[in-house]
Design an enzyme around this catalytic site. Structure first.
Site, mmCIF file in Angstrom:
data_model
loop_
_atom_site.group_PDB
_atom_site.id
_atom_site.type_symbol
_atom_site.label_atom_id
_atom_site.label_comp_id
_atom_site.label_asym_id
_atom_site.label_seq_id
_atom_site.Cartn_x
_atom_site.Cartn_y
_atom_site.Cartn_z
ATOM 1 N N HIS A 1 0.840 -1.204 0.000
ATOM 2 C CA HIS A 1 0.000 0.000 0.000
ATOM 3 C C HIS A 1 0.875 1.254 0.000
ATOM 4 C CE1 HIS A 1 -3.238 -2.616 2.132
ATOM 5 N NE2 HIS A 1 -3.611 -2.442 0.876
ATOM 6 N N LYS B 1 -16.309 -7.301 4.272
ATOM 7 C CA LYS B 1 -15.318 -7.690 5.278
ATOM 8 C C LYS B 1 -15.881 -7.381 6.664
ATOM 9 C CE LYS B 1 -11.308 -7.083 2.269
ATOM 10 N NZ LYS B 1 -10.158 -6.249 1.920
ATOM 11 N N ARG C 1 -2.105 -6.482 -8.068
ATOM 12 C CA ARG C 1 -1.054 -7.484 -7.854
ATOM 13 C C ARG C 1 -1.096 -8.575 -8.905
ATOM 14 N NH1 ARG C 1 -2.914 -8.234 -1.733
ATOM 15 N NH2 ARG C 1 -4.812 -8.123 -2.977
ATOM 16 N N SER D 1 -2.990 -7.660 3.497
ATOM 17 C CA SER D 1 -3.267 -7.447 4.925
ATOM 18 C C SER D 1 -3.751 -8.757 5.547
ATOM 19 C CB SER D 1 -4.352 -6.378 5.103
ATOM 20 O OG SER D 1 -4.006 -5.206 4.433
HETATM 21 O O1 PNS Z 1 -9.131 -2.773 0.459
HETATM 22 P P1 PNS Z 1 -10.449 -3.282 -0.087
HETATM 23 O O2 PNS Z 1 -11.273 -3.894 1.035
HETATM 24 O O3 PNS Z 1 -10.293 -4.208 -1.251
HETATM 25 O O4 PNS Z 1 -11.221 -1.985 -0.620
HETATM 26 C C1 PNS Z 1 -12.531 -2.086 -1.157
HETATM 27 C C2 PNS Z 1 -13.268 -0.759 -1.013
HETATM 28 C C3 PNS Z 1 -13.295 -0.354 0.472
HETATM 29 C C4 PNS Z 1 -12.541 0.310 -1.806
HETATM 30 C C5 PNS Z 1 -14.707 -0.957 -1.559
HETATM 31 O O5 PNS Z 1 -15.344 -1.955 -0.805
HETATM 32 C C6 PNS Z 1 -15.532 0.345 -1.495
HETATM 33 O O6 PNS Z 1 -15.383 1.183 -2.358
HETATM 34 N N1 PNS Z 1 -16.395 0.467 -0.446
HETATM 35 C C7 PNS Z 1 -17.211 1.643 -0.231
HETATM 36 C C8 PNS Z 1 -18.675 1.333 -0.576
HETATM 37 C C9 PNS Z 1 -18.890 1.474 -2.073
HETATM 38 O O7 PNS Z 1 -18.716 2.525 -2.650
HETATM 39 N N2 PNS Z 1 -19.296 0.353 -2.693
HETATM 40 C C10 PNS Z 1 -19.519 0.275 -4.121
HETATM 41 C C11 PNS Z 1 -18.245 -0.094 -4.859
HETATM 42 S S1 PNS Z 1 -18.486 -0.158 -6.604
#
Ligand code: PNS
Length: 159
Positions: A16, A40, A90, A127
């Site tokens: 990150h 999650k 990745r 993570s």
């Molecule tokens: O590190 P991650 O968990 O892969 O990140 C995913 C994240 C947090 C960026 C994604 O779940 C997100 O954007 N969540 C906010 C809610 C949202 O906007 N959902 C629609 C995504 S198209």
């Protein structure tokens, strides 16, 4: 131009940090956004802790700030006039996961997602894997910034 690097960051890794540094070199301003992932569970660190760990790691980058958000990502980017998201890729697994989110976010608000290919040194780091290794007493040094390694070890030592 302003960019957001969104993610769960529970906790942030060296991979990150590499993406934050590279985004900071390409964009005028970068906001690292600790964002809720509905898929999650609550996680090892609170949002406030995750934010603090990132703040310490990016203190050397003058154009990077850290924020958090519990709603739709595009509501944040629209409210803050951000037109770019930056994420690391990745592998093809990440690509499959990121593609629909990038397309959905673009459809919802017009925000574009820019992908940086993860440095090969960090390609296997996540993570989740770091937490699993630390939980069973394995060595996570070098995978996370040193102060993050310490707090992860301390969390599991208390359990
Ligand atoms: O590190 P991650 O968990 O892969 O990140 C995913 C994240 C947090 C960026 C994604 O779940 C997100 O954007 N969540 C906010 C809610 C949202 O906007 N959902 C629609 C995504 S198209």
């Amino acid at each position: 131009m302003k960019a957001v690097c969104p993610g769960s960051f529970d906790p942030m890794t060296m991979g990150h940090l590499d993406i934050f540094e590279r985004a900071a070199a390409q964009f005028d301003e970068v906001i690292v956004l600790v964002t809720a992932n509905p898929h999650k569970n609550s996680g090892l660190f609170t949002v406030a802790e995750r934010k603090e760990l990132i703040e310490e790691s990016v203190a050397h980058l003058g154009n990077v700030s850290v924020d958090h958000w519990g709603g739709l990502l595009v509501d944040y980017t629209t409210a803050h006039k951000v037109t770019a998201l930056v994420k690391g890729l990745r592998s093809s697994l990440d690509y499959e996961y990121e593609l629909p989110m990038a397309q959905m976010n673009r459809r919802l608000s017009g925000v574009d997602t820019f992908f940086l290919l993860t440095d090969e040194k960090y390609g296997y780091i996540s993570s989740t894997l770091c937490k699993e290794v630390a939980r069973f007493g394995g060595d996570i040094s070098g995978l996370l910034p040193p102060h993050v390694v310490e707090v992860v070890r301390a969390k599991y030592a208390r359990r």
